[in-house]
Design a protein around this motif. Structure first.
Motif, PDB file in Angstrom:
ATOM      1  N   PHE A 270       0.822  -1.203   0.000  1.00  0.00           N
ATOM      2  CA  PHE A 270       0.000   0.000   0.000  1.00  0.00           C
ATOM      3  C   PHE A 270       0.857   1.255   0.000  1.00  0.00           C
ATOM      4  O   PHE A 270       0.457   2.288  -0.528  1.00  0.00           O
ATOM      5  N   ARG A 271       2.049   1.151   0.589  1.00  0.00           N
ATOM      6  CA  ARG A 271       2.964   2.288   0.612  1.00  0.00           C
ATOM      7  C   ARG A 271       3.375   2.668  -0.812  1.00  0.00           C
ATOM      8  O   ARG A 271       3.453   3.858  -1.153  1.00  0.00           O
ATOM      9  N   ILE A 272       3.620   1.678  -1.652  1.00  0.00           N
ATOM     10  CA  ILE A 272       4.017   1.929  -3.041  1.00  0.00           C
ATOM     11  C   ILE A 272       2.875   2.600  -3.800  1.00  0.00           C
ATOM     12  O   ILE A 272       3.084   3.582  -4.512  1.00  0.00           O
TER      13      ILE A 272
ATOM     14  N   LYS B 260       0.392   4.306  -2.550  1.00  0.00           N
ATOM     15  CA  LYS B 260       0.199   5.640  -1.990  1.00  0.00           C
ATOM     16  C   LYS B 260       1.245   6.611  -2.556  1.00  0.00           C
ATOM     17  O   LYS B 260       0.926   7.746  -2.930  1.00  0.00           O
ATOM     18  N   GLN B 261       2.488   6.150  -2.653  1.00  0.00           N
ATOM     19  CA  GLN B 261       3.566   6.972  -3.211  1.00  0.00           C
ATOM     20  C   GLN B 261       3.284   7.307  -4.680  1.00  0.00           C
ATOM     21  O   GLN B 261       3.488   8.424  -5.121  1.00  0.00           O
TER      22      GLN B 261
ATOM     23  N   LYS C  45       0.582   9.900  -4.972  1.00  0.00           N
ATOM     24  CA  LYS C  45       1.076  11.196  -4.508  1.00  0.00           C
ATOM     25  C   LYS C  45       1.985  11.845  -5.552  1.00  0.00           C
ATOM     26  O   LYS C  45       1.886  13.034  -5.834  1.00  0.00           O
TER      27      LYS C  45
END
Length: 171
Positions: free
Chosen positions: A2-4, A6-7, A10
């Motif tokens: 999910f971090r990827i 989200k990045q 963004k």
């Protein structure tokens, strides 16, 4: 994971502008390209149609020819375009030593290209067979199979060398 995502959301899509990509081309490419463009318009009154034939190469010369179509060199802006059929071509770019399997195909391509035509052997292998000369699978250089008007030496030749040689041939 999910971090990827989200990045990515963004940051968005990051690409270079055409001006930034073209900045990689040398002033020599621009100068040669402009000369080619004016010479092509003067001789043909239209774009120059090129058909590429791989007669059995290692693909190094093809990579340099493909580079001519990328945004750095962009030969289309100078009035040179690659065609899918030899019947539409003014120039044949031939790369690699002519293998026995490609000998007939090269002859047929040459015959299908309307006159007047220009045949350009690109690279050392196309010129004389290169490191493959004498192999049981190789007939020889392009000149051993069809008449050649211009030889561009190199293994592989730089894209700007191809443009310079084409300019020389058109003069």
């Amino acid at each position: 994971m999910f971090r990827i995502i989200k990045q990515r959301l963004k940051t968005g899509i990051v690409t270079k502008s055409l001006a930034e990509l073209s900045a990689g081309a040398s002033p020599e490419v621009e100068a040669v390209g402009k000369q080619l463009e004016s010479r092509i318009k003067k001789l043909f009154g239209r774009s120059l149609a090129v058909r590429e034939v791989d007669a059995g190469s290692c693909n190094a010369c093809e990579l340099e020819l493909i580079a001519l179509s990328n945004p750095v060199y962009d030969i289309e802006r100078f009035g040179i375009h690659v065609v899918a059929s030899p019947r539409h071509a003014d120039v044949l770019f031939v790369t690699g030593p002519v293998t026995r399997n490609m000998e007939l195909a090269l002859k047929k391509t040459y015959e299908a290209t309307p006159a007047p035509k220009l045949v350009v052997a690109i690279g050392d292998c196309a010129a004389c067979g290169g490191i493959y000369k004498g192999s049981y699978a190789v007939v020889g250089g392009v000149g051993d199979v069809v008449p050649v008007d211009l030889v561009i030496p190199g293994c592989p030749p730089r894209p700007v060398d191809i443009l310079l040689a084409l300019l020389k041939a058109l003069k």
